[in-house]
Scaffold this active site. Structure first.
Site, short mmCIF file in Angstrom:
data_model
loop_
_atom_site.label_atom_id
_atom_site.label_comp_id
_atom_site.label_asym_id
_atom_site.label_seq_id
_atom_site.Cartn_x
_atom_site.Cartn_y
_atom_site.Cartn_z
N CYS A 90 1.16 -1.15 0.07
CA CYS A 90 0.38 0.08 0.04
C CYS A 90 0.90 1.32 0.45
O CYS A 90 0.57 2.31 -0.59
CB CYS A 90 -0.95 -0.11 0.87
N HIS A 133 -6.26 -2.80 -1.95
CA HIS A 133 -5.74 -3.88 -0.12
C HIS A 133 -6.66 -5.11 0.09
O HIS A 133 -7.44 -5.20 0.65
CB HIS A 133 -5.28 -3.20 0.57
N ASN A 150 1.49 -16.92 -3.92
CA ASN A 150 1.61 -17.48 -3.08
C ASN A 150 0.89 -16.88 -1.70
O ASN A 150 -0.12 -15.84 -1.98
CB ASN A 150 3.63 -16.90 -2.36
N HIS A 158 -0.87 -9.97 -4.41
CA HIS A 158 0.10 -10.11 -5.47
C HIS A 158 0.36 -10.93 -6.50
O HIS A 158 0.65 -12.82 -5.63
CB HIS A 158 1.80 -9.64 -5.19
N HIS A 203 3.43 -12.75 -8.57
CA HIS A 203 4.72 -13.27 -9.13
C HIS A 203 4.73 -13.43 -11.14
O HIS A 203 4.71 -14.43 -10.77
CB HIS A 203 5.90 -13.92 -8.86
P1 AMP Z 1 5.12 -13.34 -1.35
O1 AMP Z 1 6.40 -14.36 -0.63
O2 AMP Z 1 4.73 -13.86 -2.11
O3 AMP Z 1 4.61 -12.60 -0.34
O4 AMP Z 1 6.34 -12.01 -1.62
C1 AMP Z 1 6.76 -11.46 -1.62
C2 AMP Z 1 7.84 -10.05 -2.19
O5 AMP Z 1 8.06 -9.34 -2.49
C3 AMP Z 1 9.15 -11.49 -2.80
O6 AMP Z 1 9.30 -12.13 -3.74
C4 AMP Z 1 10.03 -9.84 -2.03
O7 AMP Z 1 11.23 -10.06 -2.18
C5 AMP Z 1 8.46 -9.33 -2.32
N1 AMP Z 1 8.74 -8.07 -1.73
C6 AMP Z 1 9.35 -7.12 -0.31
N2 AMP Z 1 8.85 -6.08 -0.59
C7 AMP Z 1 9.92 -5.68 -1.48
C8 AMP Z 1 10.05 -4.20 -2.00
N3 AMP Z 1 9.69 -2.91 -1.44
N4 AMP Z 1 9.79 -3.96 -3.37
C9 AMP Z 1 9.71 -5.06 -4.31
N5 AMP Z 1 9.74 -6.35 -4.14
C10 AMP Z 1 9.21 -6.71 -3.06
ZN ZN Z 2 -2.36 -2.50 1.58
#
Ligand code: AMP
Ligand code: ZN
Length: 110
Positions: free
Chosen positions: A7, A46, A87, A98, A100
């Protein structure tokens, strides 16, 4: 939502270059890439995770996959390998839904 890192990225509190932005979503490079190309597609709303999705999100989900297709084209992945991963549960570390997009060679599990 307060204290949600995604957010904060979406509202500009944390600066980030967006690969793509529309009314309902943003896409930006993962800070700790698991593949040659690792882009996160994130709804602006969100939504905590998969468990919070319902039929009201139908058009958002279509938009997310449209964004995936655009990013696949822009990153020349059509004829390479790519995957979309979401995930949930203990595998999810950021509690804001999100997607990937992982392209090219994998380095590690997301
Ligand atoms: P998940 O484990 O599916 O929740 O993935 C979270 C992802 O967010 C991970 O691959 C992190 O490397 C990525 N992540 C966390 N903080 C940031 C950020 N500030 N900018 C870009 N990616 C991020
Ligand atoms: Zn959020």
């Amino acid at each position: 939502m307060d204290n949600c890192i995604f957010c904060k990225i979406i509202n500009g509190e944390i600066p980030k270059d967006f690969e793509l932005e529309s009314e309902n979503l943003v896409a930006f490079a993962d800070i700790n890439p698991s593949a040659d190309i690792h882009i996160l597609i994130v709804p602006k709303e969100h939504i905590g995770g998969i468990k919070d999705l319902n039929r009201s999100h139908d058009s958002l989900l279509s938009e997310i996959y449209e964004a995936v297709n655009k990013l696949v084209t822009e990153n020349n992945l059509e004829n390479d390998s790519y995957r979309v991963v979401v995930n949930g549960g203990k595998a999810q570390h950021v509690p804001h839904l999100h997607f990937h997009l992982l392209g090219g060679q994998w380095k590690k599990m997301v």
